[in-house]
Motif scaffolding. Structure first.
Motif, short mmCIF file in Angstrom:
data_model
loop_
_atom_site.label_atom_id
_atom_site.label_comp_id
_atom_site.label_asym_id
_atom_site.label_seq_id
_atom_site.Cartn_x
_atom_site.Cartn_y
_atom_site.Cartn_z
N TRP A 246 -17.36 -8.87 -1.95
CA TRP A 246 -16.09 -9.09 -1.28
C TRP A 246 -14.93 -9.17 -2.27
O TRP A 246 -13.83 -8.66 -2.02
N THR A 247 -15.17 -9.78 -3.41
CA THR A 247 -14.15 -9.84 -4.45
C THR A 247 -13.80 -8.44 -4.94
O THR A 247 -12.62 -8.11 -5.16
N TYR A 248 -14.83 -7.63 -5.12
CA TYR A 248 -14.62 -6.24 -5.57
C TYR A 248 -13.80 -5.46 -4.54
O TYR A 248 -12.85 -4.74 -4.89
N LEU A 249 -14.16 -5.59 -3.26
CA LEU A 249 -13.43 -4.87 -2.20
C LEU A 249 -11.97 -5.32 -2.12
O LEU A 249 -11.06 -4.50 -1.95
N ILE A 250 -11.75 -6.62 -2.24
CA ILE A 250 -10.37 -7.13 -2.21
C ILE A 250 -9.57 -6.58 -3.38
O ILE A 250 -8.40 -6.19 -3.24
N ALA B 261 -6.35 -4.16 -3.09
CA ALA B 261 -5.10 -4.64 -3.70
C ALA B 261 -4.48 -3.53 -4.56
O ALA B 261 -3.26 -3.32 -4.54
N ILE B 262 -5.31 -2.82 -5.30
CA ILE B 262 -4.81 -1.71 -6.12
C ILE B 262 -4.28 -0.59 -5.24
O ILE B 262 -3.21 -0.02 -5.51
N ILE B 263 -5.01 -0.26 -4.17
CA ILE B 263 -4.57 0.80 -3.26
C ILE B 263 -3.22 0.44 -2.64
O ILE B 263 -2.31 1.28 -2.57
N LEU B 264 -3.08 -0.80 -2.20
CA LEU B 264 -1.81 -1.24 -1.61
C LEU B 264 -0.69 -1.24 -2.64
O LEU B 264 0.45 -0.89 -2.33
N PRO C 208 4.85 0.99 -2.36
CA PRO C 208 6.15 1.54 -2.80
C PRO C 208 6.45 2.91 -2.22
O PRO C 208 7.61 3.21 -1.86
N LEU C 209 5.43 3.77 -2.10
CA LEU C 209 5.64 5.10 -1.51
C LEU C 209 6.02 5.00 -0.04
O LEU C 209 6.95 5.66 0.43
N ALA C 210 5.29 4.15 0.68
CA ALA C 210 5.60 3.96 2.10
C ALA C 210 6.99 3.37 2.29
O ALA C 210 7.73 3.76 3.21
N THR C 211 7.38 2.43 1.43
CA THR C 211 8.70 1.82 1.51
C THR C 211 9.79 2.85 1.24
O THR C 211 10.83 2.87 1.91
N THR C 212 9.55 3.72 0.25
CA THR C 212 10.52 4.77 -0.06
C THR C 212 10.75 5.68 1.14
O THR C 212 11.90 5.99 1.50
N ILE C 213 9.67 6.10 1.78
CA ILE C 213 9.78 6.99 2.95
C ILE C 213 10.47 6.25 4.09
O ILE C 213 11.31 6.83 4.81
N TRP C 214 10.14 4.97 4.28
CA TRP C 214 10.75 4.18 5.35
C TRP C 214 12.25 4.04 5.14
O TRP C 214 13.05 4.28 6.05
N VAL C 215 12.65 3.68 3.93
CA VAL C 215 14.08 3.47 3.64
C VAL C 215 14.87 4.77 3.77
O VAL C 215 16.07 4.75 4.09
#
Length: 272
Positions: A12-16, A20-23, A28-35
């Motif tokens: 579970w620690t590994y998956l988290i 976390a790295i994926i997010l 930032p990419l999703a925020t850029t497209i949203w803005v």
């Protein structure tokens, strides 16, 4: 049963950690497209509404429009040039053993290891010395910029082609030669079709690396010319409206399409 219970928290620690790295990469990419679709004239949260006018605004500005065309032209030219140099180099490194093979491979891959600003400075000084010696101008020219960007693209072409050659059975080429075909015929009729996916992916990766380059372009672009990353940097000095996000969204979209096509031809997870 005990070992499974002990392993479960670690899993579970590994998956988290992975998520976390994926997010961290995607948010930032999703925020850029949203803005990019905010209707606000000044960046602020929450948005007052949504609009696509910033994309029209970005295209109407000559700096972004000319920067896009120059970046696209240089990226395509650099990728083709890197392909012309990378294919023979990959064949030599991937197929033959000779003295200096590892050294040549290291030199060709070095643009991935040398800081871009250092490489850009070195290329600029080299161009100046070359101009003094030969009276031929390379600095501040499109072809000089293209040659510099080809250095960025060559490592990607070389790496993907060597990986493609590693998965190619040499017995297939030997069978062609034993049946009377020349080495040139064997290359065009046998080897080239089999490594074509690697060539396609290498060219696309070279295009991505060149299209998004800022550091080398800052030092080598000529007066009156700017690439798209430089145009974006200049715009951010004076304005903070969503226009820059619209440009970044288009850039992300182009790079994403190139990555999807590359993964279609070469499974990037297996290559890297």
């Amino acid at each position: 049963m005990t070992s499974i219970r002990k392993a479960s928290p670690l899993r579970w620690t590994y998956l988290i950690f992975v998520w976390a790295i994926i997010l961290f990469v995607l948010v930032p990419l999703a925020t850029t497209i949203w803005v990019a679709f905010f209707s606000n004239k000044i960046l602020s949260f929450p948005p007052e509404g949504y609009s696509g006018t910033w994309f029209v605004q970005a295209w109407s500005l000559d700096a972004f429009r000319s920067g896009f065309f120059l970046s696209f032209q240089v990226a395509v030219s650099a990728s083709v040039l890197a392909l012309c140099l990378g294919v023979p180099a990959a064949l030599a490194i991937g197929r033959y053993k000779f003295r200096g093979r590892e050294f040549i491979n290291t030199v060709l891959m070095s643009p991935l290891m040398i800081p871009a600003i250092v490489a850009g400075s070195a290329i600029y000084l080299f161009y100046i010395e070359l101009q003094i010696w030969s009276d031929v101008q390379f600095a501040s020219t499109v072809y000089g910029l293209t040659l510099a960007h080809a250095l960025i693209a060559i490592p990607w072409v070389l790496r993907l082609l060597v990986a493609s050659l590693a998965g190619l059975d040499p017995a297939i080429e030997e069978a062609s030669l034993s049946l009377g075909a020349t080495r040139l015929t064997t290359f065009f009729r046998i080897t080239l079709p089999l490594i074509r996916p690697g060539i396609t992916a290498g060219v696309l990766f070279g295009f991505i690396a060149s299209f998004g380059d800022l550091e080398k372009s800052l030092l080598l672009v000529g007066p009156g010319r700017i690439t798209l990353p430089i145009a974006m940097l200049n715009y951010l000095e004076y304005r903070t409206d969503p226009t820059i996000m619209a440009v970044a969204t288009i850039q992300v979209l182009i790079i994403a399409i190139a990555l999807i096509i590359s993964d279609r031809y070469v499974r990037l997870g297996r290559t890297f």
